[in-house]
Motif scaffolding. Structure first.
Motif, PDB file in Angstrom:
ATOM      1  N   ARG A  12     -17.689 162.990  36.968  1.00 42.07           N
ATOM      2  CA  ARG A  12     -16.299 163.010  36.496  1.00 42.07           C
ATOM      3  C   ARG A  12     -15.453 164.022  37.270  1.00 42.07           C
ATOM      4  O   ARG A  12     -14.321 163.743  37.642  1.00 42.07           O
ATOM      5  CB  ARG A  12     -16.245 163.350  34.991  1.00 42.07           C
ATOM      6  N   LEU A  13     -16.038 165.196  37.486  1.00 45.21           N
ATOM      7  CA  LEU A  13     -15.287 166.212  38.229  1.00 45.21           C
ATOM      8  C   LEU A  13     -15.136 165.794  39.696  1.00 45.21           C
ATOM      9  O   LEU A  13     -14.079 166.021  40.303  1.00 45.21           O
ATOM     10  CB  LEU A  13     -16.013 167.563  38.109  1.00 45.21           C
ATOM     11  N   ALA A  14     -16.151 165.170  40.238  1.00 47.09           N
ATOM     12  CA  ALA A  14     -16.085 164.744  41.652  1.00 47.09           C
ATOM     13  C   ALA A  14     -14.966 163.722  41.860  1.00 47.09           C
ATOM     14  O   ALA A  14     -14.213 163.817  42.830  1.00 47.09           O
ATOM     15  CB  ALA A  14     -17.428 164.167  42.094  1.00 47.09           C
ATOM     16  N   VAL A  15     -14.817 162.752  40.965  1.00 45.74           N
ATOM     17  CA  VAL A  15     -13.758 161.751  41.170  1.00 45.74           C
ATOM     18  C   VAL A  15     -12.363 162.351  40.924  1.00 45.74           C
ATOM     19  O   VAL A  15     -11.399 161.984  41.596  1.00 45.74           O
ATOM     20  CB  VAL A  15     -13.961 160.447  40.347  1.00 45.74           C
ATOM     21  N   HIS A  16     -12.293 163.279  39.986  1.00 48.50           N
ATOM     22  CA  HIS A  16     -11.008 163.944  39.736  1.00 48.50           C
ATOM     23  C   HIS A  16     -10.581 164.734  40.985  1.00 48.50           C
ATOM     24  O   HIS A  16      -9.441 164.632  41.438  1.00 48.50           O
ATOM     25  CB  HIS A  16     -11.141 164.875  38.525  1.00 48.50           C
ATOM     26  N   ILE A  17     -11.514 165.491  41.517  1.00 41.57           N
ATOM     27  CA  ILE A  17     -11.230 166.295  42.713  1.00 41.57           C
ATOM     28  C   ILE A  17     -10.880 165.388  43.895  1.00 41.57           C
ATOM     29  O   ILE A  17      -9.947 165.655  44.652  1.00 41.57           O
ATOM     30  CB  ILE A  17     -12.443 167.213  43.026  1.00 41.57           C
ATOM     31  N   HIS A  77      -7.579 165.480  46.210  1.00 39.76           N
ATOM     32  CA  HIS A  77      -7.672 165.692  47.669  1.00 39.76           C
ATOM     33  C   HIS A  77      -7.073 164.534  48.459  1.00 39.76           C
ATOM     34  O   HIS A  77      -6.345 164.743  49.420  1.00 39.76           O
ATOM     35  CB  HIS A  77      -9.137 165.845  48.098  1.00 39.76           C
ATOM     36  N   LEU A  78      -7.426 163.321  48.048  1.00 37.92           N
ATOM     37  CA  LEU A  78      -7.018 162.159  48.843  1.00 37.92           C
ATOM     38  C   LEU A  78      -5.603 161.688  48.526  1.00 37.92           C
ATOM     39  O   LEU A  78      -4.935 161.117  49.387  1.00 37.92           O
ATOM     40  CB  LEU A  78      -7.967 160.971  48.605  1.00 37.92           C
ATOM     41  N   PHE A 132     -16.301 174.665  42.349  1.00 41.23           N
ATOM     42  CA  PHE A 132     -16.806 173.836  41.243  1.00 41.23           C
ATOM     43  C   PHE A 132     -17.977 172.964  41.709  1.00 41.23           C
ATOM     44  O   PHE A 132     -19.001 172.874  41.036  1.00 41.23           O
ATOM     45  CB  PHE A 132     -15.693 172.921  40.682  1.00 41.23           C
ATOM     46  N   MET A 133     -17.813 172.332  42.856  1.00 39.06           N
ATOM     47  CA  MET A 133     -18.858 171.414  43.306  1.00 39.06           C
ATOM     48  C   MET A 133     -20.117 172.186  43.732  1.00 39.06           C
ATOM     49  O   MET A 133     -21.234 171.715  43.537  1.00 39.06           O
ATOM     50  CB  MET A 133     -18.353 170.505  44.436  1.00 39.06           C
ATOM     51  N   ILE A 136      -9.892 157.667  40.096  1.00 34.53           N
ATOM     52  CA  ILE A 136     -10.545 158.178  38.883  1.00 34.53           C
ATOM     53  C   ILE A 136     -11.423 157.103  38.232  1.00 34.53           C
ATOM     54  O   ILE A 136     -12.463 157.395  37.652  1.00 34.53           O
ATOM     55  CB  ILE A 136      -9.498 158.754  37.897  1.00 34.53           C
ATOM     56  N   GLU A 137     -10.994 155.856  38.372  1.00 33.68           N
ATOM     57  CA  GLU A 137     -11.801 154.773  37.777  1.00 33.68           C
ATOM     58  C   GLU A 137     -12.989 154.399  38.655  1.00 33.68           C
ATOM     59  O   GLU A 137     -13.880 153.682  38.230  1.00 33.68           O
ATOM     60  CB  GLU A 137     -10.922 153.538  37.549  1.00 33.68           C
ATOM     61  N   ASN A 138     -12.982 154.914  39.871  1.00 37.88           N
ATOM     62  CA  ASN A 138     -14.015 154.531  40.831  1.00 37.88           C
ATOM     63  C   ASN A 138     -15.271 155.382  40.665  1.00 37.88           C
ATOM     64  O   ASN A 138     -15.820 155.905  41.620  1.00 37.88           O
ATOM     65  CB  ASN A 138     -13.435 154.687  42.255  1.00 37.88           C
ATOM     66  N   ILE A 139     -15.695 155.479  39.423  1.00 36.34           N
ATOM     67  CA  ILE A 139     -16.891 156.248  39.105  1.00 36.34           C
ATOM     68  C   ILE A 139     -18.077 155.276  39.104  1.00 36.34           C
ATOM     69  O   ILE A 139     -17.915 154.124  38.709  1.00 36.34           O
ATOM     70  CB  ILE A 139     -16.703 156.955  37.743  1.00 36.34           C
TER      71      ILE A 139
END
Ligand SMILES: [Fe+2]
Ligand SMILES: [Fe+2]
Length: 187
Positions: free
Chosen positions: A52-57, A61-62, A102-103, A178-181
């Motif tokens: 969840r944090l990875a897709v938010h970040i 970034h992108l 965080f990562m 964000i939905e691309n989890i």
């Protein structure tokens, strides 16, 4: 995720802030699970938090940061809540630095627990779960300041600096990221 479906372009702020709340709830749940020494559920929540944090970040970034920094510098007037260009750039550099932290901390938590997944020594597991807890608390604490900076400043710049058409494109791209989890995390 579902919380940001059907939102209007102007609601970039709310979409990302809602995602902060969901991540925050997840952290609380993970800490409670670690306190209960529930190893299996801790593994699942740890992985979900990381994803969840990875897709938010990634969305920031992108999509978010470039959208702000692509605005012509002359539009950064340094008043009425709009920063000077250099201030915006410095703030975004700081946020990127936090993201790396965080990562890195979550990566540590994953590695600590991975080593324990096959072990059955209760004391060793307990100590490792405490190590993981320390990493998660560090993330939680820095995330609080980080999210406040984003919600009170960076996200609001979008409404001040971008046209409605650009905000519309931005929210669609953020939603997509964000939905691309990975489906296994999509609960
Ligand atoms: Fe962020
Ligand atoms: Fe954020």
């Amino acid at each position: 995720m579902s919380a940001i479906n059907n939102q209007q372009p102007k609601e970039v702020v709310r979409a990302l802030a809602d995602d902060h709340s969901e991540v925050d709830k997840l952290i609380h749940k993970l800490l409670a699970t670690l306190d209960q020494e529930n190893k299996l559920q801790s593994f699942e929540l740890r992985d979900l938090l990381w994803a969840r944090l990875a897709v938010h970040i990634r969305a920031e970034h992108l999509c978010l940061f470039p959208s702000i920094l692509e605005v012509p510098p002359v539009n950064f007037i340094g008043s009425g809540g709009i920063p000077k260009y250099q201030e915006a750039k410095s703030a975004i550099d700081l946020l990127r630095h936090d993201h790396d932290f965080f990562m890195r901390e979550l990566g540590k938590a994953v590695n600590i627990m991975r080593k324990q997944e096959t072990r059955s020594d209760h004391e060793v597991i307990r100590k490792r779960l405490l190590d993981v807890r320390r990493s998660i608390v560090k993330v939680q604490s820095r995330l609080e300041t980080h999210n406040r900076l984003e919600e009170n400043h960076t996200y609001k710049w979008v409404n001040m600096l971008l046209s409605e058409a650009k905000r519309s494109t931005l929210i669609a791209r953020i939603r997509h990221e964000i939905e691309n989890i990975p489906p296994r995390f999509n609960v």
